[in-house]
Design a protein around this motif. Structure first.
Motif, mmCIF file in Angstrom:
data_model
loop_
_atom_site.group_PDB
_atom_site.id
_atom_site.type_symbol
_atom_site.label_atom_id
_atom_site.label_comp_id
_atom_site.label_asym_id
_atom_site.label_seq_id
_atom_site.Cartn_x
_atom_site.Cartn_y
_atom_site.Cartn_z
ATOM 1 N N GLY A 1 0.823 -1.196 0.000
ATOM 2 C CA GLY A 1 0.000 0.000 0.000
ATOM 3 C C GLY A 1 0.857 1.246 0.000
ATOM 4 N N CYS A 2 0.415 2.279 -0.712
ATOM 5 C CA CYS A 2 1.140 3.546 -0.728
ATOM 6 C C CYS A 2 0.138 4.698 -0.695
ATOM 7 C CB CYS A 2 2.068 3.667 -1.933
ATOM 8 S SG CYS A 2 1.277 3.446 -3.537
ATOM 9 N N VAL A 3 0.502 5.754 0.004
ATOM 10 C CA VAL A 3 -0.317 6.960 0.105
ATOM 11 C C VAL A 3 0.574 8.162 -0.171
ATOM 12 C CG1 VAL A 3 -1.608 8.466 1.675
ATOM 13 C CG2 VAL A 3 -2.002 5.997 1.724
ATOM 14 N N TYR A 4 0.107 9.043 -1.043
ATOM 15 C CA TYR A 4 0.805 10.296 -1.337
ATOM 16 C C TYR A 4 -0.098 11.450 -0.936
ATOM 17 C CZ TYR A 4 3.909 7.380 -4.139
ATOM 18 O OH TYR A 4 4.787 6.402 -4.560
ATOM 19 N N THR A 5 0.452 12.402 -0.218
ATOM 20 C CA THR A 5 -0.328 13.555 0.230
ATOM 21 C C THR A 5 0.246 14.827 -0.397
ATOM 22 O OG1 THR A 5 -1.165 14.712 2.193
ATOM 23 C CG2 THR A 5 1.073 13.854 2.325
ATOM 24 N N TYR A 6 -0.629 15.778 -0.741
ATOM 25 C CA TYR A 6 -0.267 16.946 -1.557
ATOM 26 C C TYR A 6 -0.760 18.237 -0.930
ATOM 27 C CZ TYR A 6 0.486 13.505 -5.261
ATOM 28 O OH TYR A 6 0.933 12.442 -5.989
ATOM 29 N N ASP A 7 -0.068 19.329 -1.274
ATOM 30 C CA ASP A 7 -0.666 20.640 -1.081
ATOM 31 C C ASP A 7 -1.179 21.131 -2.438
ATOM 32 O OD1 ASP A 7 1.531 21.545 -2.492
ATOM 33 O OD2 ASP A 7 2.429 22.636 -0.815
ATOM 34 N N ALA A 8 -1.690 22.361 -2.486
ATOM 35 C CA ALA A 8 -2.359 22.833 -3.704
ATOM 36 C C ALA A 8 -1.401 23.100 -4.852
ATOM 37 C CB ALA A 8 -3.165 24.099 -3.398
ATOM 38 N N VAL A 9 -0.098 23.227 -4.576
ATOM 39 C CA VAL A 9 0.853 23.549 -5.639
ATOM 40 C C VAL A 9 1.809 22.400 -5.935
ATOM 41 C CG1 VAL A 9 0.733 26.035 -5.347
ATOM 42 C CG2 VAL A 9 2.374 24.726 -3.997
ATOM 43 N N GLY A 10 1.478 21.188 -5.501
ATOM 44 C CA GLY A 10 2.193 20.017 -5.984
ATOM 45 C C GLY A 10 3.252 19.421 -5.088
ATOM 46 N N SER A 11 3.587 20.067 -3.970
ATOM 47 C CA SER A 11 4.543 19.438 -3.054
ATOM 48 C C SER A 11 3.910 18.162 -2.494
ATOM 49 C CB SER A 11 4.887 20.394 -1.911
ATOM 50 O OG SER A 11 5.504 21.560 -2.413
ATOM 51 N N TYR A 12 4.663 17.068 -2.524
ATOM 52 C CA TYR A 12 4.055 15.812 -2.089
ATOM 53 C C TYR A 12 5.060 14.939 -1.357
ATOM 54 C CZ TYR A 12 6.067 12.838 -5.847
ATOM 55 O OH TYR A 12 6.895 12.127 -6.670
ATOM 56 N N GLU A 13 4.508 13.920 -0.672
ATOM 57 C CA GLU A 13 5.322 13.041 0.148
ATOM 58 C C GLU A 13 4.619 11.692 0.241
ATOM 59 O OE1 GLU A 13 7.045 12.884 4.757
ATOM 60 O OE2 GLU A 13 5.536 14.361 4.177
ATOM 61 N N ARG A 14 5.397 10.623 0.198
ATOM 62 C CA ARG A 14 4.824 9.298 0.431
ATOM 63 C C ARG A 14 4.787 9.036 1.929
ATOM 64 N NH1 ARG A 14 6.118 3.392 -2.388
ATOM 65 N NH2 ARG A 14 4.809 2.192 -0.962
ATOM 66 N N VAL A 15 3.606 8.688 2.423
ATOM 67 C CA VAL A 15 3.396 8.507 3.857
ATOM 68 C C VAL A 15 2.601 7.221 4.091
ATOM 69 C CG1 VAL A 15 3.505 10.956 4.448
ATOM 70 C CG2 VAL A 15 1.337 9.959 3.717
ATOM 71 N N GLY A 16 2.488 6.830 5.348
ATOM 72 C CA GLY A 16 1.688 5.663 5.690
ATOM 73 C C GLY A 16 0.214 5.971 5.793
ATOM 74 N N TYR A 17 -0.104 7.239 6.072
ATOM 75 C CA TYR A 17 -1.495 7.672 6.210
ATOM 76 C C TYR A 17 -1.541 9.183 6.052
ATOM 77 C CZ TYR A 17 0.194 8.839 10.864
ATOM 78 O OH TYR A 17 0.929 9.352 11.902
ATOM 79 N N SER A 18 -2.697 9.703 5.682
ATOM 80 C CA SER A 18 -2.826 11.147 5.537
ATOM 81 C C SER A 18 -4.295 11.546 5.567
ATOM 82 C CB SER A 18 -2.200 11.626 4.224
ATOM 83 O OG SER A 18 -2.303 13.040 4.105
ATOM 84 N N SER A 19 -4.529 12.802 5.834
ATOM 85 C CA SER A 19 -5.880 13.371 5.775
ATOM 86 C C SER A 19 -5.802 14.759 5.167
ATOM 87 C CB SER A 19 -6.491 13.446 7.177
ATOM 88 O OG SER A 19 -7.777 14.035 7.136
ATOM 89 N N GLN A 20 -6.793 15.097 4.349
ATOM 90 C CA GLN A 20 -6.888 16.429 3.748
ATOM 91 C C GLN A 20 -8.311 16.932 3.935
ATOM 92 O OE1 GLN A 20 -4.616 18.335 2.591
ATOM 93 N NE2 GLN A 20 -3.023 17.213 1.515
ATOM 94 N N GLY A 21 -8.461 18.254 3.919
ATOM 95 C CA GLY A 21 -9.790 18.827 3.976
ATOM 96 C C GLY A 21 -10.094 19.518 5.286
#
Length: 223
Positions: A125-145
């Motif tokens: 399993g893989c999760v990528y989390t982003y901000d609005a301008v494309g910075s991203y990171e692979r993490v074990g879990y994330s939440s947005q909103g």
């Protein structure tokens, strides 16, 4: 229980909350189905999760018109990729494509806050989390909103993801079983719905594993 409504929030336009958790051989992605603006609920049954490839889904909060434009662009680029390479894009490749797409529009950004979930080339399993301008990171879990400020401390407490600065690097996947991860997501949203006026109505959960994709739903508070 009093609900929170900040004077201004970047999620005021349509709002919503997304969560993704990566496991050893699965990924759970979830989002509520409420679309609202200010105190008005525009829809109680609006899906914020889209399948981008067989092993990759994206959940998006923020301004849903921008989200739709972003989804159409990603779908078109994925189609071109399939014609050129005779295969579907992997989740890590889709993660890079999404980052490039958002960064290309950084001076007039897509007003969307995304989490990408799926399986990598090894079946993890893989999760990528982003901000609005494309910075991203692979993490074990994330939440947005709009509910992420309520959910992330709870996930940090329950899952304790290793720091990316640790050497040697540790695997970012969570130790939970698939059923435990789904139950944790349900608990997160049941709690956030009590406090966040932009999150509610119904929870859509998408589970992706070696057997494919399946969805389940849970009712949330409607006020």
């Amino acid at each position: 229980m009093t609900k929170q409504h900040p004077a201004w929030s970047p999620y005021d336009n349509n709002g919503g909350t997304c969560v993704a958790i990566a496991g050893a051989d699965y990924c759970v992605t979830a989002a509520d189905t409420r679309m609202s603006t200010g105190y008005s609920i525009l829809s109680r049954d609006y899906s914020k999760i889209i399948k981008l490839a067989d092993k990759c889904v994206m959940a998006s909060s923020g301004f849903q018109a921008d989200v739709k434009a972003l989804q159409k662009l990603l779908a078109a680029r994925h189609l071109i990729y399939q014609h050129q390479h005779n295969k579907q894009m992997s989740c890590p490749a889709m993660g890079q494509l999404l980052s490039n797409t958002l960064y290309y529009k950084r001076f007039f950004p897509y007003y969307s806050f995304n989490v990408l979930g799926g399986l990598d080339n090894e079946g993890k399993g893989c999760v990528y989390t982003y901000d609005a301008v494309g910075s991203y990171e692979r993490v074990g879990y994330s939440s947005q909103g709009s509910g992420s400020t309520l959910i992330m401390p709870f996930l940090d407490n329950q899952l304790k993801s290793p720091s990316p600065l640790l050497l040697p690097a540790q695997d970012a996947v969570t130790p939970l079983s698939e059923a435990e991860a789904v139950d944790l997501v349900k608990t997160c949203f049941a709690s956030a719905t009590e406090r966040d006026i932009y999150t509610g109505d119904k929870l859509e959960i998408v589970v992706l594993n070696k057997d494919g994709i399946h969805r389940e739903y849970m009712e949330l508070r409607k006020d």
